[in-house]
Design a protein around this motif. Structure first.
Motif, PDB file in Angstrom:
ATOM      1  N   THR A   1       0.843  -1.284   0.026  1.00  0.00           N
ATOM      2  CA  THR A   1      -0.033  -0.141  -0.064  1.00  0.00           C
ATOM      3  C   THR A   1       0.646   1.308   0.095  1.00  0.00           C
ATOM      4  OG1 THR A   1      -1.607  -1.358   1.388  1.00  0.00           O
ATOM      5  CG2 THR A   1      -1.988   1.329   1.125  1.00  0.00           C
ATOM      6  N   THR A   2       1.791   1.206   0.800  1.00  0.00           N
ATOM      7  CA  THR A   2       2.648   2.371   0.927  1.00  0.00           C
ATOM      8  C   THR A   2       3.542   2.650  -0.551  1.00  0.00           C
ATOM      9  OG1 THR A   2       3.253   1.850   3.335  1.00  0.00           O
ATOM     10  CG2 THR A   2       4.910   3.349   2.068  1.00  0.00           C
ATOM     11  N   GLY A   3       3.523   1.433  -1.136  1.00  0.00           N
ATOM     12  CA  GLY A   3       4.355   1.467  -2.330  1.00  0.00           C
ATOM     13  C   GLY A   3       3.619   2.276  -3.272  1.00  0.00           C
ATOM     14  N   VAL A   4       2.264   1.940  -3.637  1.00  0.00           N
ATOM     15  CA  VAL A   4       1.405   2.311  -4.487  1.00  0.00           C
ATOM     16  C   VAL A   4       1.301   3.923  -4.128  1.00  0.00           C
ATOM     17  CG1 VAL A   4      -1.178   2.567  -4.868  1.00  0.00           C
ATOM     18  CG2 VAL A   4       0.081   0.325  -4.617  1.00  0.00           C
ATOM     19  N   PHE A   5       1.156   4.423  -2.917  1.00  0.00           N
ATOM     20  CA  PHE A   5       1.102   5.836  -2.565  1.00  0.00           C
ATOM     21  C   PHE A   5       2.278   6.650  -3.316  1.00  0.00           C
ATOM     22  CE2 PHE A   5      -1.331   4.785   1.498  1.00  0.00           C
ATOM     23  CZ  PHE A   5      -2.372   4.800   0.756  1.00  0.00           C
ATOM     24  N   VAL A   6       3.599   5.927  -2.742  1.00  0.00           N
ATOM     25  CA  VAL A   6       4.700   7.041  -3.322  1.00  0.00           C
ATOM     26  C   VAL A   6       4.816   6.782  -4.618  1.00  0.00           C
ATOM     27  CG1 VAL A   6       5.803   6.778  -1.024  1.00  0.00           C
ATOM     28  CG2 VAL A   6       6.247   5.038  -2.418  1.00  0.00           C
ATOM     29  N   VAL A   7       4.931   5.774  -5.291  1.00  0.00           N
ATOM     30  CA  VAL A   7       5.181   5.480  -6.830  1.00  0.00           C
ATOM     31  C   VAL A   7       3.940   6.236  -7.427  1.00  0.00           C
ATOM     32  CG1 VAL A   7       4.901   3.996  -8.643  1.00  0.00           C
ATOM     33  CG2 VAL A   7       6.067   3.199  -6.640  1.00  0.00           C
ATOM     34  N   ALA A   8       2.737   6.412  -6.814  1.00  0.00           N
ATOM     35  CA  ALA A   8       1.594   7.045  -7.784  1.00  0.00           C
ATOM     36  C   ALA A   8       2.180   8.746  -7.711  1.00  0.00           C
ATOM     37  CB  ALA A   8       0.409   7.134  -7.174  1.00  0.00           C
ATOM     38  N   MET A   9       2.673   9.088  -6.493  1.00  0.00           N
ATOM     39  CA  MET A   9       3.091  10.492  -6.218  1.00  0.00           C
ATOM     40  C   MET A   9       4.513  10.748  -7.332  1.00  0.00           C
ATOM     41  SD  MET A   9       0.575  11.883  -4.549  1.00  0.00           S
ATOM     42  CE  MET A   9       1.457  13.586  -4.513  1.00  0.00           C
ATOM     43  N   LEU A  10       5.188   9.927  -7.295  1.00  0.00           N
ATOM     44  CA  LEU A  10       6.299  10.087  -8.105  1.00  0.00           C
ATOM     45  C   LEU A  10       5.959  10.216  -9.404  1.00  0.00           C
ATOM     46  CD1 LEU A  10       9.956   8.643  -7.678  1.00  0.00           C
ATOM     47  CD2 LEU A  10       8.741   8.298  -9.983  1.00  0.00           C
ATOM     48  N   PHE A  11       4.911   9.241 -10.014  1.00  0.00           N
ATOM     49  CA  PHE A  11       4.400   9.662 -11.311  1.00  0.00           C
ATOM     50  C   PHE A  11       3.906  11.098 -11.534  1.00  0.00           C
ATOM     51  CE2 PHE A  11       3.081   5.068 -12.502  1.00  0.00           C
ATOM     52  CZ  PHE A  11       4.516   4.537 -12.475  1.00  0.00           C
ATOM     53  N   VAL A  12       3.179  11.602 -10.680  1.00  0.00           N
ATOM     54  CA  VAL A  12       2.594  12.837 -10.725  1.00  0.00           C
ATOM     55  C   VAL A  12       3.640  13.921 -10.821  1.00  0.00           C
ATOM     56  CG1 VAL A  12       1.404  14.756  -9.665  1.00  0.00           C
ATOM     57  CG2 VAL A  12       0.492  12.236  -9.456  1.00  0.00           C
ATOM     58  N   GLY A  13       4.740  13.581 -10.061  1.00  0.00           N
ATOM     59  CA  GLY A  13       5.915  14.589 -10.124  1.00  0.00           C
ATOM     60  C   GLY A  13       6.603  14.510 -11.358  1.00  0.00           C
ATOM     61  N   ALA A  14       6.793  13.496 -11.780  1.00  0.00           N
ATOM     62  CA  ALA A  14       7.500  13.226 -13.199  1.00  0.00           C
ATOM     63  C   ALA A  14       6.797  13.614 -14.257  1.00  0.00           C
ATOM     64  CB  ALA A  14       7.903  11.743 -13.272  1.00  0.00           C
ATOM     65  N   GLU A  15       5.380  13.530 -14.280  1.00  0.00           N
ATOM     66  CA  GLU A  15       4.678  14.040 -15.310  1.00  0.00           C
ATOM     67  C   GLU A  15       4.140  15.416 -15.505  1.00  0.00           C
ATOM     68  OE1 GLU A  15       4.345  12.473 -18.292  1.00  0.00           O
ATOM     69  OE2 GLU A  15       5.210  10.655 -17.886  1.00  0.00           O
ATOM     70  N   LEU A  16       3.809  15.715 -14.117  1.00  0.00           N
ATOM     71  CA  LEU A  16       3.073  16.979 -14.107  1.00  0.00           C
ATOM     72  C   LEU A  16       4.190  18.270 -13.894  1.00  0.00           C
ATOM     73  CD1 LEU A  16       0.175  18.390 -13.977  1.00  0.00           C
ATOM     74  CD2 LEU A  16       0.335  18.271 -11.822  1.00  0.00           C
ATOM     75  N   LEU A  17       5.137  17.868 -13.188  1.00  0.00           N
ATOM     76  CA  LEU A  17       5.997  18.936 -12.932  1.00  0.00           C
ATOM     77  C   LEU A  17       7.424  19.166 -13.603  1.00  0.00           C
ATOM     78  CD1 LEU A  17       5.484  18.618  -8.896  1.00  0.00           C
ATOM     79  CD2 LEU A  17       4.336  20.171 -10.715  1.00  0.00           C
ATOM     80  N   HIS A  18       8.020  17.755 -13.805  1.00  0.00           N
ATOM     81  CA  HIS A  18       9.335  17.478 -14.288  1.00  0.00           C
ATOM     82  C   HIS A  18       9.171  17.912 -15.828  1.00  0.00           C
ATOM     83  CE1 HIS A  18      13.295  16.059 -15.131  1.00  0.00           C
ATOM     84  NE2 HIS A  18      13.030  15.084 -15.975  1.00  0.00           N
ATOM     85  N   SER A  19       8.207  17.567 -16.494  1.00  0.00           N
ATOM     86  CA  SER A  19       8.010  17.503 -17.970  1.00  0.00           C
ATOM     87  C   SER A  19       7.910  19.003 -18.312  1.00  0.00           C
ATOM     88  CB  SER A  19       6.976  16.783 -18.630  1.00  0.00           C
ATOM     89  OG  SER A  19       5.846  17.006 -17.928  1.00  0.00           O
ATOM     90  N   ALA A  20       7.084  19.689 -17.155  1.00  0.00           N
ATOM     91  CA  ALA A  20       6.899  21.063 -17.631  1.00  0.00           C
ATOM     92  C   ALA A  20       7.724  21.975 -16.722  1.00  0.00           C
ATOM     93  CB  ALA A  20       5.323  21.635 -16.936  1.00  0.00           C
ATOM     94  N   ASN A  21       8.984  21.429 -16.277  1.00  0.00           N
ATOM     95  CA  ASN A  21       9.880  22.165 -15.547  1.00  0.00           C
ATOM     96  C   ASN A  21       9.300  23.167 -14.264  1.00  0.00           C
ATOM     97  OD1 ASN A  21      12.548  22.680 -14.929  1.00  0.00           O
ATOM     98  ND2 ASN A  21      12.616  24.608 -16.156  1.00  0.00           N
ATOM     99  N   VAL A  22       8.336  22.596 -13.559  1.00  0.00           N
ATOM    100  CA  VAL A  22       7.733  23.306 -12.555  1.00  0.00           C
ATOM    101  C   VAL A  22       8.273  22.956 -11.275  1.00  0.00           C
ATOM    102  CG1 VAL A  22       5.550  23.849 -11.328  1.00  0.00           C
ATOM    103  CG2 VAL A  22       5.638  23.605 -13.901  1.00  0.00           C
ATOM    104  N   ALA A  23       8.635  23.652 -10.515  1.00  0.00           N
ATOM    105  CA  ALA A  23       9.265  23.522  -8.969  1.00  0.00           C
ATOM    106  C   ALA A  23       8.060  23.896  -7.958  1.00  0.00           C
ATOM    107  CB  ALA A  23      10.566  24.314  -8.819  1.00  0.00           C
ATOM    108  N   ILE A  24       8.202  23.181  -7.056  1.00  0.00           N
ATOM    109  CA  ILE A  24       7.288  23.395  -5.705  1.00  0.00           C
ATOM    110  C   ILE A  24       8.187  23.358  -4.580  1.00  0.00           C
ATOM    111  CG2 ILE A  24       5.148  22.035  -6.913  1.00  0.00           C
ATOM    112  CD1 ILE A  24       5.538  19.785  -4.896  1.00  0.00           C
ATOM    113  N   ALA A  25       7.372  23.976  -3.477  1.00  0.00           N
ATOM    114  CA  ALA A  25       8.542  24.358  -2.304  1.00  0.00           C
ATOM    115  C   ALA A  25       8.339  22.913  -1.481  1.00  0.00           C
ATOM    116  CB  ALA A  25       7.415  25.200  -1.364  1.00  0.00           C
ATOM    117  N   GLY A  26       9.349  22.735  -0.596  1.00  0.00           N
ATOM    118  CA  GLY A  26       9.395  21.672  -0.014  1.00  0.00           C
ATOM    119  C   GLY A  26       8.497  21.654   1.380  1.00  0.00           C
ATOM    120  N   GLY A  27       8.331  20.731   2.098  1.00  0.00           N
ATOM    121  CA  GLY A  27       7.399  20.629   3.052  1.00  0.00           C
ATOM    122  C   GLY A  27       5.714  20.415   2.773  1.00  0.00           C
ATOM    123  N   ASP A  28       4.755  20.747   3.737  1.00  0.00           N
ATOM    124  CA  ASP A  28       3.310  20.569   3.553  1.00  0.00           C
ATOM    125  C   ASP A  28       2.897  21.564   2.586  1.00  0.00           C
ATOM    126  OD1 ASP A  28       3.617  18.353   5.162  1.00  0.00           O
ATOM    127  OD2 ASP A  28       2.826  19.497   6.807  1.00  0.00           O
TER     128      ASP A  28
END
Length: 441
Positions: A251-278
């Motif tokens: 279950t933990t793996g599903v959560f973190v892999v899913a969020m890595l997908f979001v980071g890779a596709e939504l942020l990395h491909s568009a070169n968008v940076a977000i702040a650390g923390g909540d």
């Protein structure tokens, strides 16, 4: 996790046992694993994985998966100690010397004080975004802390587990939906399972940080207590516990892999940076709204709240249970047993409720006045030191005569725990070195 002891895992209760156990492992027994997964994966874990995807695409997918395997070995060892010996983990620590008692006491006092404020703030952020203009962030945080306090105070483990399961379901649906919504590049994702380091400065330390940060700190130690609170005592439950633990980190793996997908596709491909923390997750909500509309953003914020609030009530329950065990062992001097935890008396004891109050009310001061600089440094150091402490003491306990011979560590378990201990020692050293000590004194 597979058997790491090299010994039988028969789950039939011994003749004459008054502790009924299943003859085979079964999905219907799953419970503590869901609780540890929900508690261990907080908003900070999701942000760390999101930023890894944003910075490196799919390159560190293998590290996120490896992090889950490392935590499986630690939780399995903690659960095995409770079931094989009939003693609690704190009772095992106490047998190693008084230094463990002092470390645990300082840890739960300082860590709990600062974590209480952080957990309440994390739960408040998505609520403020969902209901803008209703209350200031600090008052949302106070409300979350009080709701958590009342819920854990008046409910025993069975109800607690059911609520955590519902919230995990919400987390699961939201994260999987987002991963599908961003349309992951599956060939690149599969390539990310190859152990390759990014061509960046400090890539080794960043990778180790991602491995070590996937799913849980003190909650790994609390797993054995939740196993007992579920009513599992004795080696007859060993196979069920291992299935439960595998489910937790799948279950933990599903959560973190899913969020890595979001980071890779939504942020990395568009070169968008977000702040650390909540606050990075609040930023993600804004990006999702711009890309996919307000419904998707609202859905995400609900999942963000479920993620944060499960960590809050999980710590409120699990660490309070550990503190109650610590006090009982210290006051009585007798061995603390899993059967005592299973009876539910710990959850009604004054030390349990005293620590609940400690997690809730003193941190409210930090919400309004800010966190004292020196206390935050100590919090960071103690938090970083806990996982090497856990890994190395589990190696000690599970290779000694304190554990029945048939349930001691095998080569695989020793190897995994030693690797975990080394990993967390490196991360602890980095955390200590990174603190602004010149400003501390």
């Amino acid at each position: 996790m597979a058997d790491t002891t090299g010994n039988p895992t028969d789950t039939e209760a011994p003749s004459g046992s008054d502790n009924p156990t299943p003859r085979t492992s079964s999905w219907r027994h799953i419970g503590p694993g869901i609780v540890v997964a929900a508690t261990g994966v907080g908003a900070g874990d999701l942000v760390a994985t999101l930023i890894a995807g944003s910075n490196f695409g799919y390159t560190l997918l293998w590290a996120a998966v490896l992090g889950c395997l490392v935590k499986i070995s630690l939780a399995e060892a903690a659960g095995r100690w409770h079931l094989a010996t009939g003693r609690t983990l704190f009772d095992g620590w106490a047998s190693l010397g008084r230094w463990t008692t002092w470390f645990f006491l300082v840890y739960v006092v300082v860590w709990g004080f600062v974590y209480g404020a952080a957990a309440m703030s994390s739960s408040a952020l998505p609520l403020q975004a969902l209901f803008p203009g209703v209350m200031d962030l600090e008052w949302w945080a106070v409300a979350c802390g009080l709701v958590g306090l009342v819920f854990v105070w008046f409910n025993k483990y069975a109800v607690f587990e059911k609520v955590m399961t519902v919230l995990v379901g919400v987390m699961f649906v939201v994260t999987v939906y987002l991963a599908i919504r961003v349309t992951p590049n599956l060939p690149d994702a599969l390539a990310g399972l190859l152990p390759v380091l990014p061509d960046e400065k400090d890539s080794v330390l960043n990778t180790l940080g991602l491995i070590g940060g996937v799913g849980g700190t003190v909650t790994l130690a609390a797993y054995g207590y939740w196993v007992n609170a579920k009513g599992w005592t004795g080696t007859g439950w060993m196979r069920v516990m291992r299935l439960d633990n595998r489910v937790a980190y799948l279950t933990t793996g599903v959560f973190v892999v899913a969020m890595l997908f979001v980071g890779a596709e939504l942020l990395h491909s568009a070169n968008v940076a977000i702040a650390g923390g909540d606050k990075g997750l609040v930023q993600l909500g804004d990006i999702l709204e711009a890309e996919y509309g307000s419904a998707t953003a609202t859905f995400f914020l609900i999942g963000f709240f479920a993620t944060s609030f499960t960590s809050l009530i999980g710590v409120w329950h699990g660490v309070s249970l550990m503190f109650a065990d610590f006090v009982a062992r210290h006051r009585g001097g007798a061995r603390a047993t899993g059967a005592e935890v299973a009876s539910g008396r710990r959850e009604r004891s004054w030390p349990f409720r005293l620590y609940l109050l400690w997690l809730t009310f003193p941190p409210i001061v930090l919400l309004f006045q800010g966190q004292p600089f020196r206390l935050v440094i100590l919090y960071g150091v103690l938090g970083a030191a806990f996982l090497p402490f856990l890994a190395l003491t589990l190696i000690w306990l599970l290779n000694s005569a304190r554990t029945p011979a048939e349930w001691r560590n095998g080569r695989l378990s020793n190897g995994m725990l030693a690797a975990a201990g080394l990993l967390f020692l490196v991360l602890c050293a980095k955390q200590v070195a990174d603190q602004p000590w010149s400003e501390f004194f």
